[in-house]
Write a protein that holds these residues in place. Sequence first.
Motif, mmCIF file in Angstrom:
data_model
loop_
_atom_site.group_PDB
_atom_site.id
_atom_site.type_symbol
_atom_site.label_atom_id
_atom_site.label_comp_id
_atom_site.label_asym_id
_atom_site.label_seq_id
_atom_site.Cartn_x
_atom_site.Cartn_y
_atom_site.Cartn_z
ATOM 1 N N GLN A 71 0.822 -1.211 0.000
ATOM 2 C CA GLN A 71 0.000 0.000 0.000
ATOM 3 C C GLN A 71 0.858 1.265 0.000
ATOM 4 O O GLN A 71 0.492 2.268 -0.599
ATOM 5 C CB GLN A 71 -0.953 0.003 1.201
ATOM 6 C CG GLN A 71 -2.046 -1.042 1.130
ATOM 7 C CD GLN A 71 -2.944 -0.886 -0.083
ATOM 8 O OE1 GLN A 71 -3.369 0.214 -0.408
ATOM 9 N NE2 GLN A 71 -3.218 -1.994 -0.758
ATOM 10 N N LYS A 72 1.997 1.223 0.671
ATOM 11 C CA LYS A 72 2.892 2.385 0.681
ATOM 12 C C LYS A 72 3.447 2.649 -0.712
ATOM 13 O O LYS A 72 3.609 3.802 -1.115
ATOM 14 C CB LYS A 72 4.024 2.187 1.694
ATOM 15 C CG LYS A 72 3.558 2.394 3.116
ATOM 16 C CD LYS A 72 4.695 2.270 4.100
ATOM 17 C CE LYS A 72 4.203 2.533 5.513
ATOM 18 N NZ LYS A 72 5.266 2.442 6.508
ATOM 19 N N GLU A 73 3.727 1.589 -1.462
ATOM 20 C CA GLU A 73 4.183 1.755 -2.842
ATOM 21 C C GLU A 73 3.076 2.380 -3.692
ATOM 22 O O GLU A 73 3.343 3.257 -4.515
ATOM 23 C CB GLU A 73 4.608 0.414 -3.424
ATOM 24 C CG GLU A 73 5.905 -0.120 -2.871
ATOM 25 C CD GLU A 73 6.252 -1.494 -3.417
ATOM 26 O OE1 GLU A 73 5.649 -1.932 -4.425
ATOM 27 O OE2 GLU A 73 7.149 -2.138 -2.828
ATOM 28 N N LEU A 74 1.844 1.908 -3.492
ATOM 29 C CA LEU A 74 0.716 2.491 -4.219
ATOM 30 C C LEU A 74 0.549 3.965 -3.872
ATOM 31 O O LEU A 74 0.323 4.794 -4.755
ATOM 32 C CB LEU A 74 -0.583 1.750 -3.871
ATOM 33 C CG LEU A 74 -0.935 0.534 -4.688
ATOM 34 C CD1 LEU A 74 -2.178 -0.136 -4.135
ATOM 35 C CD2 LEU A 74 -1.144 0.908 -6.135
ATOM 36 N N LEU A 75 0.657 4.281 -2.577
ATOM 37 C CA LEU A 75 0.506 5.660 -2.142
ATOM 38 C C LEU A 75 1.562 6.556 -2.790
ATOM 39 O O LEU A 75 1.259 7.660 -3.241
ATOM 40 C CB LEU A 75 0.595 5.754 -0.617
ATOM 41 C CG LEU A 75 0.460 7.143 -0.016
ATOM 42 C CD1 LEU A 75 -0.888 7.757 -0.367
ATOM 43 C CD2 LEU A 75 0.657 7.077 1.489
ATOM 44 N N GLU A 76 2.767 6.058 -2.851
ATOM 45 C CA GLU A 76 3.842 6.817 -3.488
ATOM 46 C C GLU A 76 3.518 7.064 -4.966
ATOM 47 O O GLU A 76 3.736 8.155 -5.486
ATOM 48 C CB GLU A 76 5.167 6.071 -3.344
ATOM 49 C CG GLU A 76 6.361 6.863 -3.796
ATOM 50 C CD GLU A 76 7.661 6.118 -3.536
ATOM 51 O OE1 GLU A 76 8.569 6.243 -4.383
ATOM 52 O OE2 GLU A 76 7.769 5.435 -2.504
ATOM 53 N N GLN A 77 2.975 6.050 -5.619
ATOM 54 C CA GLN A 77 2.577 6.183 -7.027
ATOM 55 C C GLN A 77 1.485 7.248 -7.157
ATOM 56 O O GLN A 77 1.543 8.102 -8.032
ATOM 57 C CB GLN A 77 2.082 4.836 -7.561
ATOM 58 C CG GLN A 77 1.421 4.879 -8.907
ATOM 59 C CD GLN A 77 2.382 5.096 -10.065
ATOM 60 O OE1 GLN A 77 3.583 4.971 -9.917
ATOM 61 N NE2 GLN A 77 1.837 5.434 -11.211
#
Length: 143
Positions: A71-77
């Motif tokens: 989810q943190k990777e998605l948020l960064e995206q």
Amino acid sequence: MKTKSGKFLAAISMIGLLASLSAPATAVDNSADTPEIRAAIQNATTRSDHEAIAIHYEDAASQMQAKVNEQKELLEQYQNKSYLYGRRAQDLQSHTEALIRNYERTIAADIQEAALHRQMASKLDENHATSEAQSQELQASYR
């Protein structure tokens, strides 16, 4: 007339979108709390029972941590490329942040539960060692 119905349909679709985005944020996937594990907790009497439960909660916490990382990777995206998502960018960001918060709460609860069962296991081990020592003393006094 056409614009009123168009606005109405747009409002309805936006409500549907917001409802679909907010529903998963409140429903945290707590796979560690199943009927089977609850039964195991109620029936746990030995050190190994509590150790197995602790391992189960630790595994669940590590699986949830993997979800947090995803989810943190998605948020960064969503933050870096918000222009790709148009008006939905802020909704996606806040939804993802809510998921991360809920997952992190679940991780903390799982770790706390694992620590509790580890503590119970060590107390059972101490009690067993104490009772075994007392038993040996009693046997020695009868000889």
